[in-house]
Design a protein around this motif. Structure first.
Motif, PDB file in Angstrom:
ATOM      1  N   ASN A 263     -10.771   8.333  -8.793  1.00  0.00           N
ATOM      2  CA  ASN A 263      -9.522   9.042  -9.072  1.00  0.00           C
ATOM      3  C   ASN A 263      -8.589   8.996  -7.870  1.00  0.00           C
ATOM      4  OD1 ASN A 263      -8.160  10.899 -11.152  1.00  0.00           O
ATOM      5  ND2 ASN A 263      -8.023  12.107  -9.271  1.00  0.00           N
ATOM      6  N   GLU A 264      -9.153   9.183  -6.674  1.00  0.00           N
ATOM      7  CA  GLU A 264      -8.331   9.122  -5.464  1.00  0.00           C
ATOM      8  C   GLU A 264      -7.844   7.704  -5.183  1.00  0.00           C
ATOM      9  OE1 GLU A 264      -6.922  11.402  -3.358  1.00  0.00           O
ATOM     10  OE2 GLU A 264      -7.480  12.652  -5.052  1.00  0.00           O
ATOM     11  N   ASP A 265      -8.675   6.737  -5.508  1.00  0.00           N
ATOM     12  CA  ASP A 265      -8.263   5.340  -5.322  1.00  0.00           C
ATOM     13  C   ASP A 265      -7.080   5.000  -6.225  1.00  0.00           C
ATOM     14  OD1 ASP A 265     -10.304   5.082  -3.510  1.00  0.00           O
ATOM     15  OD2 ASP A 265     -11.676   4.065  -4.875  1.00  0.00           O
ATOM     16  N   LEU A 266      -7.147   5.467  -7.470  1.00  0.00           N
ATOM     17  CA  LEU A 266      -6.016   5.234  -8.372  1.00  0.00           C
ATOM     18  C   LEU A 266      -4.779   6.007  -7.922  1.00  0.00           C
ATOM     19  CD1 LEU A 266      -7.882   3.624 -10.198  1.00  0.00           C
ATOM     20  CD2 LEU A 266      -6.851   4.778 -12.146  1.00  0.00           C
ATOM     21  N   ASN A 267      -4.995   7.116  -7.244  1.00  0.00           N
ATOM     22  CA  ASN A 267      -3.873   7.864  -6.689  1.00  0.00           C
ATOM     23  C   ASN A 267      -3.156   7.033  -5.625  1.00  0.00           C
ATOM     24  OD1 ASN A 267      -2.420  10.182  -7.035  1.00  0.00           O
ATOM     25  ND2 ASN A 267      -3.789  11.502  -5.883  1.00  0.00           N
ATOM     26  N   MET A 268      -3.928   6.243  -4.873  1.00  0.00           N
ATOM     27  CA  MET A 268      -3.325   5.336  -3.893  1.00  0.00           C
ATOM     28  C   MET A 268      -2.494   4.265  -4.596  1.00  0.00           C
ATOM     29  SD  MET A 268      -2.715   4.170  -0.887  1.00  0.00           S
ATOM     30  CE  MET A 268      -3.791   5.033   0.265  1.00  0.00           C
ATOM     31  N   VAL A 269      -3.022   3.715  -5.686  1.00  0.00           N
ATOM     32  CA  VAL A 269      -2.272   2.729  -6.459  1.00  0.00           C
ATOM     33  C   VAL A 269      -0.968   3.359  -6.959  1.00  0.00           C
ATOM     34  CG1 VAL A 269      -2.271   1.221  -8.488  1.00  0.00           C
ATOM     35  CG2 VAL A 269      -4.372   1.527  -7.173  1.00  0.00           C
ATOM     36  N   PHE A 270      -1.082   4.563  -7.487  1.00  0.00           N
ATOM     37  CA  PHE A 270       0.069   5.254  -8.074  1.00  0.00           C
ATOM     38  C   PHE A 270       1.152   5.523  -7.026  1.00  0.00           C
ATOM     39  CE2 PHE A 270       1.730   9.495  -9.799  1.00  0.00           C
ATOM     40  CZ  PHE A 270       2.628   8.879 -10.653  1.00  0.00           C
ATOM     41  N   HIS A 271       0.755   6.087  -5.893  1.00  0.00           N
ATOM     42  CA  HIS A 271       1.749   6.448  -4.881  1.00  0.00           C
ATOM     43  C   HIS A 271       2.321   5.222  -4.168  1.00  0.00           C
ATOM     44  CE1 HIS A 271       0.329  10.564  -5.490  1.00  0.00           C
ATOM     45  NE2 HIS A 271       1.387  10.957  -4.794  1.00  0.00           N
ATOM     46  N   SER A 272       1.491   4.219  -3.890  1.00  0.00           N
ATOM     47  CA  SER A 272       2.014   3.025  -3.216  1.00  0.00           C
ATOM     48  C   SER A 272       2.892   2.194  -4.148  1.00  0.00           C
ATOM     49  CB  SER A 272       0.860   2.164  -2.685  1.00  0.00           C
ATOM     50  OG  SER A 272       0.051   1.672  -3.736  1.00  0.00           O
ATOM     51  N   SER A 273       2.725   2.383  -5.465  1.00  0.00           N
ATOM     52  CA  SER A 273       3.564   1.662  -6.433  1.00  0.00           C
ATOM     53  C   SER A 273       4.938   2.284  -6.582  1.00  0.00           C
ATOM     54  CB  SER A 273       2.877   1.627  -7.806  1.00  0.00           C
ATOM     55  OG  SER A 273       1.676   0.912  -7.758  1.00  0.00           O
ATOM     56  N   ARG A 274       5.120   3.479  -6.037  1.00  0.00           N
ATOM     57  CA  ARG A 274       6.412   4.157  -6.155  1.00  0.00           C
ATOM     58  C   ARG A 274       7.192   4.139  -4.847  1.00  0.00           C
ATOM     59  NH1 ARG A 274       6.507   8.504 -10.746  1.00  0.00           N
ATOM     60  NH2 ARG A 274       8.392   9.039  -9.607  1.00  0.00           N
ATOM     61  N   LEU A 275       6.697   3.397  -3.861  1.00  0.00           N
ATOM     62  CA  LEU A 275       7.403   3.324  -2.581  1.00  0.00           C
ATOM     63  C   LEU A 275       8.666   2.482  -2.679  1.00  0.00           C
ATOM     64  CD1 LEU A 275       4.412   2.950  -0.092  1.00  0.00           C
ATOM     65  CD2 LEU A 275       5.917   4.917  -0.375  1.00  0.00           C
ATOM     66  N   LEU A 276       8.651   1.457  -3.528  1.00  0.00           N
ATOM     67  CA  LEU A 276       9.838   0.644  -3.752  1.00  0.00           C
ATOM     68  C   LEU A 276      10.467   1.027  -5.085  1.00  0.00           C
ATOM     69  CD1 LEU A 276       8.814  -2.968  -2.617  1.00  0.00           C
ATOM     70  CD2 LEU A 276      10.228  -1.306  -1.404  1.00  0.00           C
ATOM     71  N   LYS A 277      11.740   1.303  -5.066  1.00  0.00           N
ATOM     72  CA  LYS A 277      12.431   1.724  -6.285  1.00  0.00           C
ATOM     73  C   LYS A 277      12.403   0.603  -7.328  1.00  0.00           C
ATOM     74  CE  LYS A 277      16.820   3.658  -7.890  1.00  0.00           C
ATOM     75  NZ  LYS A 277      18.204   4.022  -7.510  1.00  0.00           N
ATOM     76  N   SER A 278      12.021   0.958  -8.524  1.00  0.00           N
ATOM     77  CA  SER A 278      12.026   0.056  -9.688  1.00  0.00           C
ATOM     78  C   SER A 278      11.007  -1.077  -9.592  1.00  0.00           C
ATOM     79  CB  SER A 278      13.422  -0.562  -9.906  1.00  0.00           C
ATOM     80  OG  SER A 278      14.375   0.461 -10.093  1.00  0.00           O
ATOM     81  N   TYR A 279      10.070  -1.017  -8.625  1.00  0.00           N
ATOM     82  CA  TYR A 279       9.086  -2.091  -8.527  1.00  0.00           C
ATOM     83  C   TYR A 279       7.825  -1.755  -9.325  1.00  0.00           C
ATOM     84  CZ  TYR A 279       6.090  -5.728  -6.656  1.00  0.00           C
ATOM     85  OH  TYR A 279       5.234  -6.788  -6.539  1.00  0.00           O
ATOM     86  N   SER A 280       7.289  -0.565  -9.143  1.00  0.00           N
ATOM     87  CA  SER A 280       6.165  -0.060  -9.946  1.00  0.00           C
ATOM     88  C   SER A 280       4.908  -0.905  -9.811  1.00  0.00           C
ATOM     89  CB  SER A 280       6.571   0.051 -11.421  1.00  0.00           C
ATOM     90  OG  SER A 280       7.683   0.893 -11.572  1.00  0.00           O
ATOM     91  N   PHE A 281       4.601  -1.330  -8.571  1.00  0.00           N
ATOM     92  CA  PHE A 281       3.388  -2.079  -8.280  1.00  0.00           C
ATOM     93  C   PHE A 281       3.071  -1.844  -6.813  1.00  0.00           C
ATOM     94  CE2 PHE A 281       0.894  -6.109  -7.942  1.00  0.00           C
ATOM     95  CZ  PHE A 281       0.047  -5.879  -9.019  1.00  0.00           C
ATOM     96  N   PRO A 282       1.794  -1.844  -6.411  1.00  0.00           N
ATOM     97  CA  PRO A 282       1.473  -1.552  -5.000  1.00  0.00           C
ATOM     98  C   PRO A 282       2.294  -2.384  -4.031  1.00  0.00           C
ATOM     99  CG  PRO A 282      -0.538  -1.632  -6.288  1.00  0.00           C
ATOM    100  CD  PRO A 282       0.571  -2.039  -7.220  1.00  0.00           C
ATOM    101  N   VAL A 283       2.960  -1.722  -3.107  1.00  0.00           N
ATOM    102  CA  VAL A 283       3.928  -2.392  -2.243  1.00  0.00           C
ATOM    103  C   VAL A 283       3.259  -3.417  -1.338  1.00  0.00           C
ATOM    104  CG1 VAL A 283       3.811  -0.625  -0.433  1.00  0.00           C
ATOM    105  CG2 VAL A 283       5.901  -1.971  -0.724  1.00  0.00           C
TER     106      VAL A 283
END
Length: 470
Positions: A389-409
């Motif tokens: 669950n925490e690992d997916l949280n990393m995917v989720f948060h790192s995917s929102r670092l770039l606007k409109s990208y929605s994938f791990p930066v």
């Protein structure tokens, strides 16, 4: 607050569903009730998933999440290949880029980058350092398989070499990741392996063995710590230097290591009634949550209702589209185990399915919705750990670092670095063609010059390919 059914209806009105609407419009009868059927089916299955705990929720809290202080390292791996179409040769380039970052670290060691490995060779060359093939046996028939298979196996090997700590990083040297760290691969964690072994129709070889040097590079642990005994010999049999046994060993070894490794796939799947949907529905049938007739239409009577699987196939709804209808931002599907090595496609004449096919670990797959403006991303791993669950949280948060990208930066960074620019591939082809023309002209052979001219043009309508009079 909007109901789940209202959310599904709103999502179906988005611009990027126009392709589905066009597809549905090919049959007027289907188009008439397309929206109603998909909305009702998505709402029905969403309710079943939620009521039975198959949909999990992550909360977006960036200020609370990004507090690692440099104590967690994220490794991001992607491979890029360059192939140039030249009739007289098969130039092939591959590089795997590995980028690691320590969120919150303010020292000069916060980031590091390495290209390990990179390969430049000619697949037609019997003395290639990559493949072990010679003129006597005939060259392999399928160059595309050799290219794709090499990229897949080198990316997986990069994940293994990173996890084993054999990578010599420019700033920190050799570093062994811990279970607190994470490794991301750009692409599936497990790929179907059967297609990289089928015998060729010309030379009898579709996919040749790798050289011993390449083999040892891909399996740096093999002599002392190989999972399969076939790889422990100093001089292994040639057949064990082929794609399937090497790939099987890499994935089995990765599964035993402490550091979690995930494959992230951003491209939406296209197969209707996809593997994750099928696995979920079959599992629910076995648990008697739903009936078999709810999923599969067993009757041929025209008035009997279609099952959910029949509807998804009829309307060409893939996993990524189906879960996009149902999931809210931050939600993901409880990971399901999927076997990608299908027995009916397995090359049983070369490799025993029970030992090699089932020996390749299954993948646990999920879909995570990062944004309402993008389809959910597929995430795969070979083992669901306590930290999942925490690992997916990393995917989720790192995917929102770039606007409109929605994938791990981090994967966006290595994706750009691994690709070979088109201008470079064009120049390689151009230089190779010029060299061929020069040699043909120096030979003084008119036929050789004519052939070289035809090689130099890319269109059948070229001046050099014009009809000749008597």
């Amino acid at each position: 607050m909007a109901t789940q059914k209202e959310k599904i209806k709103a999502r179906l009105k988005k611009d990027y569903y126009s392709d589905l609407m066009v597809l549905a419009a090919t049959q007027t009868r289907i188009q008439d009730n397309y929206m109603d059927v998909i909305i009702n089916l998505s709402d029905k299955f969403s309710t079943i998933l939620r009521d039975n705990g198959y949909i999990k929720k992550l909360e977006y809290k960036p200020k609370e999440f990004w507090n690692f202080g440099g104590k967690k390292t994220i490794y991001n791996i992607d491979g890029g290949q360059a192939s140039v179409q030249i009739p007289t040769a098969a130039p092939f380039g591959l590089r795997v880029v590995n980028y690691k970052v320590k969120p919150g670290d303010k020292s000069e060691n916060r980031e590091d980058l390495i290209s390990d490995p990179y390969v430049v060779t000619d697949l037609f060359d019997p003395n290639s350092e990559l493949f072990d093939q010679n003129d006597d046996d005939g060259l392999a028939d399928d160059l595309k398989k050799m290219q794709d298979g090499t990229r897949i196996i080198f990316e997986a090997a990069a994940g293994l070499r990173t996890a084993l700590g054999v990578m010599d990083w420019p700033k920190e040297g050799k570093v062994v990741p811990t279970k607190n760290d994470m490794i991301f691969l750009h692409g599936p964690m497990v790929n179907p392996a059967a297609g990289y072994e089928v015998q060729g129709t010309i030379s009898g070889k579709k996919y040749p063995p790798y050289t011993l040097e390449t083999y040892n590079f891909l399996l740096p642990h093999r002599i002392k710590e190989a999972e399969l005994p076939e790889h422990k010999d100093e001089e292994p049999l040639e057949k064990y230097r082929k794609f399937i046994p090497i790939y099987c060993e890499i994935l089995r070894k990765i599964k035993t290591l402490d550091v979690p490794i995930y494959g992230c796939v951003e491209r939406p799947g296209i197969a209707p009634f996809g593997p994750l949907t099928k696995q979920l529905m079959d599992k629910m049938i076995n648990k008697r949550i739903i009936k078999n007739t709810d999923v599969y239409r067993n009757s041929r009577k025209p008035n009997d209702p279609d099952g959910m699987a029949d509807i998804l196939r009829k309307y060409q709804i893939s996993d990524s589209a189906f879960f996009d209808y149902m999931l809210d931002v931050g939600e993901y599907i409880d990971p399901q185990e999927i076997n990608k090595q299908e027995e009916n496609k397995w090359p049983i004449s070369q490799w025993d399915y029970e030992y090699w096919g089932l020996g390749i670990p299954k993948s646990f797959s999920t879909y995570l919705k990062v944004s309402e403006n993008k389809k959910p991303i597929r995430i795969e791993t070979m083992e669901v750990r306590d930290s999942y669950n925490e690992d997916l949280n990393m995917v989720f948060h790192s995917s929102r670092l770039l606007k409109s990208y929605s994938f791990p930066v981090g994967l966006d960074i290595v994706d750009k670095l691994a690709k070979t620019p088109d201008w470079m591939k064009r120049n390689v082809r151009k230089n190779a063609i010029m060299l061929t023309l020069r040699k043909a002209m120096e030979s003084g052979n008119k036929r050789a010059v004519a052939i070289a001219r035809k090689i130099a043009v890319s269109s059948d309508n070229s001046f050099f390919n014009r009809p000749k009079g008597k």
